[in-house]
Design a protein around this motif. Sequence first.
Motif, PDB file in Angstrom:
ATOM      1  N   VAL A 188       0.851  -1.187   0.000  1.00  0.00           N
ATOM      2  CA  VAL A 188       0.000   0.000   0.000  1.00  0.00           C
ATOM      3  C   VAL A 188       0.888   1.240   0.000  1.00  0.00           C
ATOM      4  N   THR A 189       0.408   2.314  -0.616  1.00  0.00           N
ATOM      5  CA  THR A 189       1.185   3.563  -0.654  1.00  0.00           C
ATOM      6  C   THR A 189       1.304   4.140   0.760  1.00  0.00           C
ATOM      7  N   LYS A 190       2.458   4.737   1.021  1.00  0.00           N
ATOM      8  CA  LYS A 190       2.705   5.315   2.345  1.00  0.00           C
ATOM      9  C   LYS A 190       1.855   6.563   2.588  1.00  0.00           C
ATOM     10  N   GLU A 191       1.541   7.278   1.538  1.00  0.00           N
ATOM     11  CA  GLU A 191       0.760   8.516   1.652  1.00  0.00           C
ATOM     12  C   GLU A 191      -0.482   8.415   0.785  1.00  0.00           C
ATOM     13  N   PRO A 192      -1.557   9.117   1.136  1.00  0.00           N
ATOM     14  CA  PRO A 192      -2.740   9.159   0.269  1.00  0.00           C
ATOM     15  C   PRO A 192      -2.405   9.803  -1.072  1.00  0.00           C
ATOM     16  N   VAL A 193      -3.115   9.407  -2.100  1.00  0.00           N
ATOM     17  CA  VAL A 193      -2.896   9.986  -3.434  1.00  0.00           C
ATOM     18  C   VAL A 193      -3.896  11.109  -3.666  1.00  0.00           C
ATOM     19  N   ARG A 194      -3.517  12.009  -4.571  1.00  0.00           N
ATOM     20  CA  ARG A 194      -4.357  13.174  -4.850  1.00  0.00           C
ATOM     21  C   ARG A 194      -4.682  13.232  -6.333  1.00  0.00           C
ATOM     22  N   ALA A 195      -5.890  13.700  -6.626  1.00  0.00           N
ATOM     23  CA  ALA A 195      -6.307  13.869  -8.017  1.00  0.00           C
ATOM     24  C   ALA A 195      -5.415  14.895  -8.698  1.00  0.00           C
ATOM     25  N   GLY A 196      -5.040  14.585  -9.927  1.00  0.00           N
ATOM     26  CA  GLY A 196      -4.183  15.472 -10.696  1.00  0.00           C
ATOM     27  C   GLY A 196      -2.709  15.282 -10.428  1.00  0.00           C
ATOM     28  N   THR A 197      -2.341  14.472  -9.428  1.00  0.00           N
ATOM     29  CA  THR A 197      -0.933  14.221  -9.115  1.00  0.00           C
ATOM     30  C   THR A 197      -0.565  12.820  -9.569  1.00  0.00           C
ATOM     31  N   PRO A 198       0.312  12.665 -10.543  1.00  0.00           N
ATOM     32  CA  PRO A 198       0.673  11.334 -11.036  1.00  0.00           C
ATOM     33  C   PRO A 198       1.272  10.467  -9.929  1.00  0.00           C
ATOM     34  N   VAL A 199       0.972   9.166 -10.011  1.00  0.00           N
ATOM     35  CA  VAL A 199       1.456   8.200  -9.009  1.00  0.00           C
ATOM     36  C   VAL A 199       2.413   7.225  -9.687  1.00  0.00           C
ATOM     37  N   GLU A 200       3.534   6.985  -9.031  1.00  0.00           N
ATOM     38  CA  GLU A 200       4.522   6.038  -9.566  1.00  0.00           C
ATOM     39  C   GLU A 200       4.600   4.831  -8.640  1.00  0.00           C
ATOM     40  N   LEU A 201       4.454   3.627  -9.220  1.00  0.00           N
ATOM     41  CA  LEU A 201       4.477   2.383  -8.453  1.00  0.00           C
ATOM     42  C   LEU A 201       5.517   1.435  -9.049  1.00  0.00           C
ATOM     43  N   PRO A 202       6.802   1.652  -8.756  1.00  0.00           N
ATOM     44  CA  PRO A 202       7.845   0.762  -9.291  1.00  0.00           C
ATOM     45  C   PRO A 202       7.985  -0.500  -8.437  1.00  0.00           C
ATOM     46  N   LEU A 203       8.262  -1.614  -9.112  1.00  0.00           N
ATOM     47  CA  LEU A 203       8.491  -2.885  -8.426  1.00  0.00           C
ATOM     48  C   LEU A 203       9.716  -3.572  -9.015  1.00  0.00           C
ATOM     49  N   ILE A 204      10.287  -4.459  -8.235  1.00  0.00           N
ATOM     50  CA  ILE A 204      11.406  -5.291  -8.710  1.00  0.00           C
ATOM     51  C   ILE A 204      11.062  -6.747  -8.393  1.00  0.00           C
ATOM     52  N   GLY A 205      11.976  -7.678  -8.699  1.00  0.00           N
ATOM     53  CA  GLY A 205      11.790  -9.078  -8.350  1.00  0.00           C
ATOM     54  C   GLY A 205      11.135  -9.918  -9.428  1.00  0.00           C
ATOM     55  N   VAL A 206      10.919  -9.362 -10.617  1.00  0.00           N
ATOM     56  CA  VAL A 206      10.344 -10.111 -11.723  1.00  0.00           C
ATOM     57  C   VAL A 206      11.424 -10.300 -12.787  1.00  0.00           C
ATOM     58  N   ALA A 207      11.709 -11.527 -13.148  1.00  0.00           N
ATOM     59  CA  ALA A 207      12.700 -11.779 -14.201  1.00  0.00           C
ATOM     60  C   ALA A 207      12.166 -11.255 -15.527  1.00  0.00           C
ATOM     61  N   PRO A 208      13.003 -10.563 -16.304  1.00  0.00           N
ATOM     62  CA  PRO A 208      12.527 -10.055 -17.604  1.00  0.00           C
ATOM     63  C   PRO A 208      11.907 -11.134 -18.479  1.00  0.00           C
ATOM     64  N   ALA A 209      12.407 -12.383 -18.376  1.00  0.00           N
ATOM     65  CA  ALA A 209      11.848 -13.465 -19.187  1.00  0.00           C
ATOM     66  C   ALA A 209      10.433 -13.831 -18.754  1.00  0.00           C
ATOM     67  N   ASP A 210      10.057 -13.489 -17.513  1.00  0.00           N
ATOM     68  CA  ASP A 210       8.726 -13.813 -17.008  1.00  0.00           C
ATOM     69  C   ASP A 210       7.710 -12.712 -17.272  1.00  0.00           C
ATOM     70  N   MET A 211       8.145 -11.627 -17.869  1.00  0.00           N
ATOM     71  CA  MET A 211       7.222 -10.537 -18.177  1.00  0.00           C
ATOM     72  C   MET A 211       6.288 -10.964 -19.311  1.00  0.00           C
ATOM     73  N   PRO A 212       5.048 -10.434 -19.343  1.00  0.00           N
ATOM     74  CA  PRO A 212       4.137 -10.757 -20.451  1.00  0.00           C
ATOM     75  C   PRO A 212       4.759 -10.424 -21.804  1.00  0.00           C
ATOM     76  N   ALA A 213       4.489 -11.260 -22.803  1.00  0.00           N
ATOM     77  CA  ALA A 213       5.091 -11.056 -24.130  1.00  0.00           C
ATOM     78  C   ALA A 213       4.656  -9.738 -24.755  1.00  0.00           C
ATOM     79  N   ASP A 214       3.459  -9.267 -24.401  1.00  0.00           N
ATOM     80  CA  ASP A 214       2.964  -8.022 -24.999  1.00  0.00           C
ATOM     81  C   ASP A 214       3.163  -6.803 -24.103  1.00  0.00           C
TER      82      ASP A 214
END
Length: 449
Positions: A188-214
């Motif tokens: 969960v995000t540490k802070e509440p999100v606000r309308a009009g403010t872009p949200v970035e949700l980066p993650l790691i731990g996924v092998a590039p080969a396991d990413m969806p083909a599309d």
Amino acid sequence: MAAPAAGGAAATRPAPPVSRRSVTGTRRAVAAGFLLPALVLLGALVVYPIGYSVYRSFFDRAGSGFAGLDNYVEIFTDDTILTAVRNNAIWVVLAPTVATALGLIFAVLTERVRWGTAFKLIVFMPMAISMLAAGIIFRLVYEQDPDRGVANAVWVGVHDTFAESAVYPRARPLPVHPLEAAGGGAFVTKEPVRAGTPVELPLIGVAPADMPADARPAKAPERSGDGVAGTAWLDFTRGGGGTPNTVDARELGLKGLTVEAVRDGKVVATATAAADGTFFLPREADGAHLRLPGSNFREQYNGVDWLGPTLVTPAIIGSYVWMWAGFAMVLIAAGLASLPRELLEAARVDGASEWQVFRRVTVPLLAPVLAVVLVTLMINVLKIFDLVFIIAPGSVQDDANVLALQLYRSSFGTDAHLGVGSAISVLLLLLVIPVMFFNIRRIRKEGRR
């Protein structure tokens, strides 16, 4: 007076010796001569080994000291051998019963279809395969990896049909990240999100080969007026480089990731990330926390551990049934073909249903054939060795152990004890004798009819 004398002499003349012949007209001496080589082989290959095994079972490991009944006591006190005895009991009860029941069902059903002969051929075909080959086949069938094991490939396919699989198992945020762990594997995000403010949700731990083909290169979120827009992406650049928590040109969007807006413990809006990782939530998400539910990250379902300690014996019995159900079907089908059809038709005329005809007429008439099949399979499973030795991995061989396998291990293993091995062979002989006695008695009874 001469005639009576001649008659009296003829009356007192001894009868010529009668040549003793067998029922077939062969002299017993000739019959014995033909049987002698077979008797010698029988004595050398059967009687002598049995006698020596009984003799050796009363001696210690080295064979020099008399051990009495110690080897037999060890059979019923050693945990490994007791497991083999228990598994043999399971085999004797389960395998012949299931194989015979399937053979009966197949034989009855194939009588009513046009392609019955082709079906019988297919079901009987595994009998042409050796136990060694069948063991290798089912070792692959029961592989844990669904990409290699057929059983788990089918099982996982059925499971995933009714239960949605995780999109990105084991994905997680960086330590310095706008997300924090929540219950149930969610983030969960540490802070509440606000309308009009872009949200970035980066993650790691996924092998590039396991990413969806599309999956497409991630795009930075754009302002969305009165709604909440954002991007979820794999914050990893192949070959190194890139800035943490920042969308870089070669990083891919997390397509299909579920994003929820949560306020006061309730989900007020839900969105799914596009191929480039972008998502949009309506204005109800303003002031809420964004949550990535645990369903996004749970471990992928890999099926059943068929060759684990719990299921290894039933799994091997399944491979045995696959081989021998065709044998049972052919014998039962031959018996079924010889049944008097007028009895079956009379039962139907009297108002019996097909199930009643099967249960009260067909099965009782097939009882002698069913007994032959059951007894034959019981004798066969008492000496089962190949399938268990090949299919069961080394780590669970003790759990799948049977008497024939334990006989081999005790006689020729790294810690060989020929006294115990001989005792096990005598035990197997004693277990087979009652079954053989029943079979001989049944054959004689049938012959007297």
